[in-house]
Design an enzyme around this catalytic site. Sequence first.
Site, PDB file in Angstrom:
ATOM      1  N   ASP A 191      -5.107  29.552   6.345  1.00 54.78           N
ATOM      2  CA  ASP A 191      -6.364  29.062   5.765  1.00 54.78           C
ATOM      3  C   ASP A 191      -6.423  27.543   5.839  1.00 54.78           C
ATOM      4  O   ASP A 191      -5.407  26.878   5.649  1.00 54.78           O
ATOM      5  CB  ASP A 191      -6.422  29.382   4.263  1.00 54.78           C
ATOM      6  CG  ASP A 191      -7.012  30.749   3.968  1.00 54.78           C
ATOM      7  OD1 ASP A 191      -7.496  31.400   4.898  1.00 54.78           O
ATOM      8  OD2 ASP A 191      -6.962  31.140   2.796  1.00 54.78           O
ATOM      9  N   ARG A 250     -10.470  36.433  -3.069  1.00 56.10           N
ATOM     10  CA  ARG A 250      -9.907  36.641  -1.733  1.00 56.10           C
ATOM     11  C   ARG A 250      -8.413  36.317  -1.672  1.00 56.10           C
ATOM     12  O   ARG A 250      -7.702  36.767  -0.784  1.00 56.10           O
ATOM     13  CB  ARG A 250     -10.684  35.860  -0.659  1.00 56.10           C
ATOM     14  CG  ARG A 250     -10.490  34.386  -0.688  1.00 56.10           C
ATOM     15  CD  ARG A 250     -11.322  33.675   0.367  1.00 56.10           C
ATOM     16  NE  ARG A 250     -10.766  33.752   1.709  1.00 56.10           N
ATOM     17  CZ  ARG A 250      -9.705  33.074   2.134  1.00 56.10           C
ATOM     18  NH1 ARG A 250      -9.064  32.260   1.335  1.00 56.10           N
ATOM     19  NH2 ARG A 250      -9.280  33.203   3.374  1.00 56.10           N
ATOM     20  N   GLU A 301     -31.025  21.086 -18.700  1.00 54.39           N
ATOM     21  CA  GLU A 301     -30.497  19.707 -18.711  1.00 54.39           C
ATOM     22  C   GLU A 301     -28.981  19.671 -18.943  1.00 54.39           C
ATOM     23  O   GLU A 301     -28.345  18.662 -18.749  1.00 54.39           O
ATOM     24  CB  GLU A 301     -31.186  18.926 -19.827  1.00 54.39           C
ATOM     25  CG  GLU A 301     -31.979  17.683 -19.480  1.00 54.39           C
ATOM     26  CD  GLU A 301     -31.946  17.210 -18.054  1.00 54.39           C
ATOM     27  OE1 GLU A 301     -31.211  16.249 -17.797  1.00 54.39           O
ATOM     28  OE2 GLU A 301     -32.649  17.759 -17.189  1.00 54.39           O
ATOM     29  N   PRO A 325     -21.632  19.735 -13.320  1.00 51.48           N
ATOM     30  CA  PRO A 325     -21.405  18.678 -12.321  1.00 51.48           C
ATOM     31  C   PRO A 325     -20.491  17.569 -12.836  1.00 51.48           C
ATOM     32  O   PRO A 325     -20.014  16.745 -12.060  1.00 51.48           O
ATOM     33  CB  PRO A 325     -22.817  18.157 -12.018  1.00 51.48           C
ATOM     34  CG  PRO A 325     -23.685  18.659 -13.105  1.00 51.48           C
ATOM     35  CD  PRO A 325     -23.036  19.844 -13.722  1.00 51.48           C
TER      36      PRO A 325
END
Length: 220
Positions: free
Chosen positions: A164, A150, A113, A86
């Site tokens: 897209d 893709r 963690e 993150p």
Amino acid sequence: MKIDILTLFPEMITGFLNESIIKRAQEQGKVTINLLNFREFSHLNNQQVDDTPYGGGAGMVLRCEPIVEALESVKDEDSLVILLSPQGKTYNQKMANDFTNYKHLILICGHYEGFDERILEYADLELSIGDYVLTGGEAAAVVVTDSVVRLLDNVINEDSKDNDSFTEGLLDYPTYTKPRDFRGSLVPDVLLSGNHQNITKWRHEQQVKKTQEKRPDLLK
Ligand code: ADE
């Protein structure tokens, strides 16, 4: 392209690899995807891969050696090593496009963690799929794998990639199918007109309008 995914929970990912377009891309030889459980590289009893944090605090931290040794077992001069966390740079469509230029992606999934900070020294890039915290990097590895595969040549219809969302910094235009009248809600007349110039113009206008309404930040 080759993609190696280093994870403690390969089965969180196998279902995804064995269905639909990603499955077909592998069968057609467009991509080879390997799952590697870095627990196999632990030197400790019980194949432990984590330990308590120096300085104290909650949770367990992933140790360097199983991850780095797993990485070294698959890495070569063509590899781009991506650590999923993150704290990374936020992923987007442009990065997905850039990743298609590599022959080999290595995706490292964290858990618990987090990682020992020194693992960063072995990664080319720390990547986050958004500002929220997952239980581990596996869902992020699936997101990156899907969005890159893709885009590889002839994995999906080449034309459908042109419009897209995000490709030109705009969202995709609205699409409709039969029936023409669904509970009184009608397909726009222009799409039934057969006039391709008008349809192209309308679709572009709709892209701008939708982007202004839903994602004005993309137009800045
Ligand atoms: N691991 C936990 N949360 C994550 C996120 N948002 N992106 C990538 N990896 C993660």
